[in-house]
Enzyme design. Structure first.
Site, PDB file in Angstrom:
ATOM      1  N   LYS A  82       0.814  -1.219   0.000  1.00 31.94           N
ATOM      2  CA  LYS A  82       0.000   0.000   0.000  1.00 31.94           C
ATOM      3  C   LYS A  82       0.846   1.267   0.000  1.00 31.94           C
ATOM      4  O   LYS A  82       0.347   2.330  -0.325  1.00 31.94           O
ATOM      5  CB  LYS A  82      -1.014  -0.008   1.148  1.00 31.94           C
ATOM      6  N   ASP A  83       2.120   1.145   0.350  1.00 31.21           N
ATOM      7  CA  ASP A  83       3.026   2.304   0.310  1.00 31.21           C
ATOM      8  C   ASP A  83       3.779   2.414  -1.012  1.00 31.21           C
ATOM      9  O   ASP A  83       4.602   3.314  -1.185  1.00 31.21           O
ATOM     10  CB  ASP A  83       4.037   2.224   1.463  1.00 31.21           C
ATOM     11  N   ARG A 130      -7.954   9.017   3.501  1.00 25.47           N
ATOM     12  CA  ARG A 130      -8.939   7.948   3.297  1.00 25.47           C
ATOM     13  C   ARG A 130      -9.666   7.628   4.612  1.00 25.47           C
ATOM     14  O   ARG A 130     -10.899   7.514   4.645  1.00 25.47           O
ATOM     15  CB  ARG A 130      -8.220   6.701   2.784  1.00 25.47           C
ATOM     16  N   ARG A 131      -8.908   7.519   5.686  1.00 30.37           N
ATOM     17  CA  ARG A 131      -9.536   7.237   6.987  1.00 30.37           C
ATOM     18  C   ARG A 131     -10.332   8.445   7.468  1.00 30.37           C
ATOM     19  O   ARG A 131     -11.430   8.289   8.006  1.00 30.37           O
ATOM     20  CB  ARG A 131      -8.458   6.818   8.005  1.00 30.37           C
ATOM     21  N   ARG A 148       1.264  11.009  12.634  1.00 34.68           N
ATOM     22  CA  ARG A 148       2.222  10.295  11.779  1.00 34.68           C
ATOM     23  C   ARG A 148       3.218   9.541  12.645  1.00 34.68           C
ATOM     24  O   ARG A 148       3.142   9.556  13.863  1.00 34.68           O
ATOM     25  CB  ARG A 148       2.946  11.286  10.843  1.00 34.68           C
ATOM     26  N   ARG A 154       2.665   5.705  17.119  1.00 35.65           N
ATOM     27  CA  ARG A 154       1.252   6.114  17.123  1.00 35.65           C
ATOM     28  C   ARG A 154       0.545   5.570  18.353  1.00 35.65           C
ATOM     29  O   ARG A 154      -0.254   6.273  18.985  1.00 35.65           O
ATOM     30  CB  ARG A 154       0.560   5.627  15.852  1.00 35.65           C
ATOM     31  N   CYS A 241      -1.467   9.836  -2.602  1.00 39.66           N
ATOM     32  CA  CYS A 241      -1.940   9.928  -1.228  1.00 39.66           C
ATOM     33  C   CYS A 241      -2.579  11.289  -0.976  1.00 39.66           C
ATOM     34  O   CYS A 241      -2.936  11.619   0.133  1.00 39.66           O
ATOM     35  CB  CYS A 241      -0.847   9.597  -0.225  1.00 39.66           C
TER      36      CYS A 241
HETATM   37  N1  LIG Z   1       1.082   3.777   6.110  1.00 41.31           N
HETATM   38  C1  LIG Z   1       1.989   2.966   6.874  1.00 41.31           C
HETATM   39  C2  LIG Z   1       1.645   1.524   6.779  1.00 41.31           C
HETATM   40  N2  LIG Z   1       1.955   0.825   5.679  1.00 41.31           N
HETATM   41  C3  LIG Z   1       1.504  -0.475   5.867  1.00 41.31           C
HETATM   42  C4  LIG Z   1       0.905  -0.542   7.110  1.00 41.31           C
HETATM   43  C5  LIG Z   1       0.281  -1.730   7.696  1.00 41.31           C
HETATM   44  C6  LIG Z   1       0.586  -3.056   7.051  1.00 41.31           C
HETATM   45  C7  LIG Z   1      -0.112  -3.292   5.738  1.00 41.31           C
HETATM   46  O1  LIG Z   1      -1.108  -2.655   5.386  1.00 41.31           O
HETATM   47  O2  LIG Z   1       0.368  -4.197   5.013  1.00 41.31           O
HETATM   48  C8  LIG Z   1       1.022   0.716   7.716  1.00 41.31           C
HETATM   49  C9  LIG Z   1       0.566   1.119   9.057  1.00 41.31           C
HETATM   50  C10 LIG Z   1      -0.881   1.491   9.146  1.00 41.31           C
HETATM   51  O3  LIG Z   1      -1.491   1.966   8.169  1.00 41.31           O
HETATM   52  O4  LIG Z   1      -1.449   1.352  10.243  1.00 41.31           O
END
Ligand SMILES: NCc1[nH]cc(CCC(=O)O)c1CC(=O)O
Length: 304
Positions: A82-83, A130-131, A148, A154, A241
């Site tokens: 997702k990153d 998104r959240r 962040r 967090r 993003c």
């Molecule tokens: N943005 C950071 C990130 N990138 C992936 C995850 C969680 C693990 C995943 O989704 O595979 C997270 C932390 C989160 O959003 O709480």
């Protein structure tokens, strides 16, 4: 024959867990292969006082790892998919996408059982647009505050009393041993995750064919199909993003079901689409088209 494999990784506890996991699986698949980690710091990890959008977006978590691969300081890199930006840097490929873990988001709080149990005006921490959009849609009264840093940071800020609740990915909490902190699962069809949430990807150079052959054994075809649909939808919406885009695909009886959402973090408007198809890329584009037909274009143009 490659006798050793050096895996570049970010240094956050979650990144290290994910990379250790990949290393252990590769050692099991390839006995005799010398697998080691190359932990590196990225700008995305270091600059915490500005939004990711302001300092250059998602690619910042990959850049230093890609430079290491280009300089032959590492053979591959492990990422949370997702990153990973919708368009990979030229010269790089993702030969393995591991079987997806829990794709849901998690509501985490020391006092409240879920979003609906929060008192009026409660402070909820998340920097994800998104959240924020999905929280606003359900509870316009909430105070949404930036949050962040890595998962451990967090949670520490929540415990320090800075927020009444925070929203994180279930997968990250589970991997780090914090499953017990999940008060409520936020999941489809009401709540959608980021495209490819819960999936780990391995990146390497396109010209490194021996490395690709070693990595390919970890690829999970059903996961790849689902995340390709989610990422194709996001790409067709010019996903970055900067805009609140969510997507979740599932295979059911051989067909792909994709749910997509575009929202506004400002006023909580949400546009949704739910489409069934067979080819991931086509389904992703079709879902994006339906979202645009339903008015998503207006939301995508909004600043922030
Ligand atoms: N943005 C950071 C990130 N990138 C992936 C995850 C969680 C693990 C995943 O989704 O595979 C997270 C932390 C989160 O959003 O709480």
């Amino acid at each position: 024959m490659t006798a050793s494999l050096r895996i570049a990784t970010r240094k956050s506890p979650l990144a290290l867990w994910q990379t250790e996991h990949v290393a252990a699986r590769l050692r099991a698949e390839h006995p005799g292969l010398d697998v080691s980690l190359v932990p590196l710091s990225t700008r995305g990890d270091e600059v915490l006082d500005r939004s990711l959008a302001a300092i250059g977006g998602k690619g910042l978590f990959l850049k230093e790892l890609e430079v290491a691969m280009q300089r032959h300081g590492a053979d591959c890199a492990v990422h949370s998919l997702k990153d990973v930006p919708m368009e990979l840097e030229p010269g790089f490929v993702l030969p393995a996408i591991l079987a997806r873990a829990d794709a849901a988001d998690a509501f985490v709080s020391n006092r409240f059982e879920g979003i609906d149990a929060l008192p009026p005006g409660a402070r909820v921490g998340t920097s994800s647009l998104r959240r924020q959009a999905q929280l606003r849609a359900r509870r316009p009264d909430l105070q949404l505050l930036d949050l962040r840093g890595n998962v451990n940071t967090r949670l520490a800020k929540l415990d320090a009393g800075d927020y009444d609740a925070i929203v994180l990915a279930c997968a990250g909490l589970q991997r780090l041993g914090f499953e017990a902190r999940i008060r409520a699962r936020l999941e489809a069809p009401d709540w959608l995750p980021a495209p490819a949430q819960g999936a780990i990807a391995i990146e390497c150079r396109r010209d490194a064919s021996a490395v690709q052959a070693l990595l390919r054994v970890l690829d999970d075809a059903p996961t790849r199909r689902c995340v390709e649909a989610e990422r194709a939808m996001n790409r067709a919406l010019h996903g970055s993003c900067h805009v609140p885009v969510a997507a979740f695909a599932r295979e059911r009886e051989g067909r792909l079901h994709l749910q997509g959402l575009v929202g506004s973090a400002v006023d909580g408007r949400l546009v949704r689409a739910d489409v069934v198809g067979d080819e991931a890329e086509v389904l992703g584009r079709e879902t994006a088209r339906r979202l645009l037909d339903a008015g998503a274009g207006e939301l995508l143009d909004l600043p922030g």
